[in-house]
Design an enzyme around this catalytic site. Sequence first.
Site, PDB file in Angstrom:
ATOM      1  N   GLY A  71       0.736  -1.229  -0.058  1.00 25.70           N
ATOM      2  CA  GLY A  71      -0.071   0.166   0.020  1.00 25.70           C
ATOM      3  C   GLY A  71       0.751   1.187   0.120  1.00 25.70           C
ATOM      4  CB  THR A  72       3.895   2.282   1.750  1.00 27.69           C
ATOM      5  OG1 THR A  72       3.383   2.261   2.966  1.00 27.69           O
ATOM      6  CG2 THR A  72       4.915   3.542   2.026  1.00 27.69           C
ATOM      7  CG  ASN A 152      -4.194   3.453   9.915  1.00 27.61           C
ATOM      8  OD1 ASN A 152      -4.394   4.653   9.587  1.00 27.61           O
ATOM      9  ND2 ASN A 152      -3.115   3.305  10.556  1.00 27.61           N
ATOM     10  CD  GLN A 180      -6.713  -1.207   7.974  1.00 33.19           C
ATOM     11  OE1 GLN A 180      -7.369  -2.286   8.519  1.00 33.19           O
ATOM     12  NE2 GLN A 180      -5.384  -1.068   8.524  1.00 33.19           N
ATOM     13  CB  ALA A 201      -1.572  -8.919  -0.305  1.00 37.22           C
ATOM     14  CG  HIS A 202       0.130  -6.718   5.075  1.00 31.66           C
ATOM     15  ND1 HIS A 202       0.217  -6.474   6.428  1.00 31.66           N
ATOM     16  CD2 HIS A 202       0.449  -5.723   4.266  1.00 31.66           C
ATOM     17  CE1 HIS A 202       0.576  -4.924   6.581  1.00 31.66           C
ATOM     18  NE2 HIS A 202       0.644  -4.539   5.293  1.00 31.66           N
ATOM     19  CB  THR A 238      11.406  -9.404 -11.956  1.00 28.47           C
ATOM     20  OG1 THR A 238      12.556  -9.273 -12.696  1.00 28.47           O
ATOM     21  CG2 THR A 238      11.122 -10.892 -12.208  1.00 28.47           C
ATOM     22  CB  CYS A 331       3.458   2.389  10.519  1.00 27.02           C
ATOM     23  SG  CYS A 331       2.509   1.652   9.468  1.00 27.02           S
TER      24      CYS A 331
END
Length: 381
Positions: A71-72, A152, A180, A201-202, A238, A331
């Site tokens: 996301g960052t 968040n 979120q 994804a996490h 890649t 964070c």
Amino acid sequence: MTQVYFDNAATTAIRPEVITRMMQVMSDIPGNPSSTHAVGRKAKTVIEQARKTIAGYLNVTPAEIIFTSGGTEADNLIINSAVRDLEVRHIITSSIEHHAVLHVVEHLQLAYDIKISMVAIKDCGSIDLSHLEELLASNSEKTLISLMHINNEIGNMLDLEAVCTLAKKYSALFHSDMVQSVGHFDLNLGEIPIDFIAAAAHKFHGPKGVGFAFLRKNSKIRPLIFGGGQERGSRAGTEPVHNIAGMEEALILAQSNLVAERKHIEDIKWYFKEQLEAHIPGVHFNGNCHDGTKSTYTLLNVCLPVPADKALMLLFQLDLKGIACSKGSACQSGSDQGSHVLNAFLAKDKLDKPSIRFSFSHENTKEEVDYVIETLKQFIA
């Protein structure tokens, strides 16, 4: 020792099915997706199928999905390019955004001398849409609105449709950090005319280190990372085929189980709220997290009746008891400056007391809630 993980807004455990899928890709598909031989084409097929799957859930075209490291990076790509390439000279954001937005905006203000406007925050921690319109109406320069969908830390939800309407009325671009949101809500971007979103994804039981940006067709966003021209020229490097496949699998499972898992998580959240109110007099809920119509179902931000001298030991004591939670976003949890989100709207008497974010997943149980409540009671007593 009992272990309770109530920090799912920071990150979620990878589902076993996702790990299986990732292992299969790592074992059976070794090719570089940019290679033109059969092994490379097989890897490329995995990536393009994942792109198609994600686009399908959002009701957008596959070409509008760009894979990133999370996301960052997606936020950075969008906001940087809006100023550098789309001639944006005014950004409207808020003081309660994630630092992946705030720090980028601060950098761009210095580097490009653009105008930054902070939309007012209501006492409940929500965006003041009337003030947003005032800021839009008083400005003639090309503008980007950057406001997160779900906060968040406190869980407050932004009215996406209302902001989209204002953006269209004043010819502004609209970017929303949806880290979120994706995997926790049905999001039809075909009906919501938002320009850009970021996802990771996490946050929905997928792997760390992968996410995506949604870039509305013909947005003319240029890359932040240059190199081999991967991701249709929008993001060089890649692609991590196993991570992308894991993200696809995680989103398939999240969407397939959305109704049942949402019901379970809501039951956990409201049971926790009821037990806090029953056993801890003076407890307070920050923002709109106590309101099911105005916040996400996945978290509670709780202000506890603990004196300042004792508050410093609260998270440490919870950790000793095997309880994982957060005093703010993960964070910044190591910072001694407190939460920039809570500082933006809470009164001083609430800021002087400890606030803890508890966030939930389908793996949590009411027995875990009971254990946390008992631990809190003992600490406060």
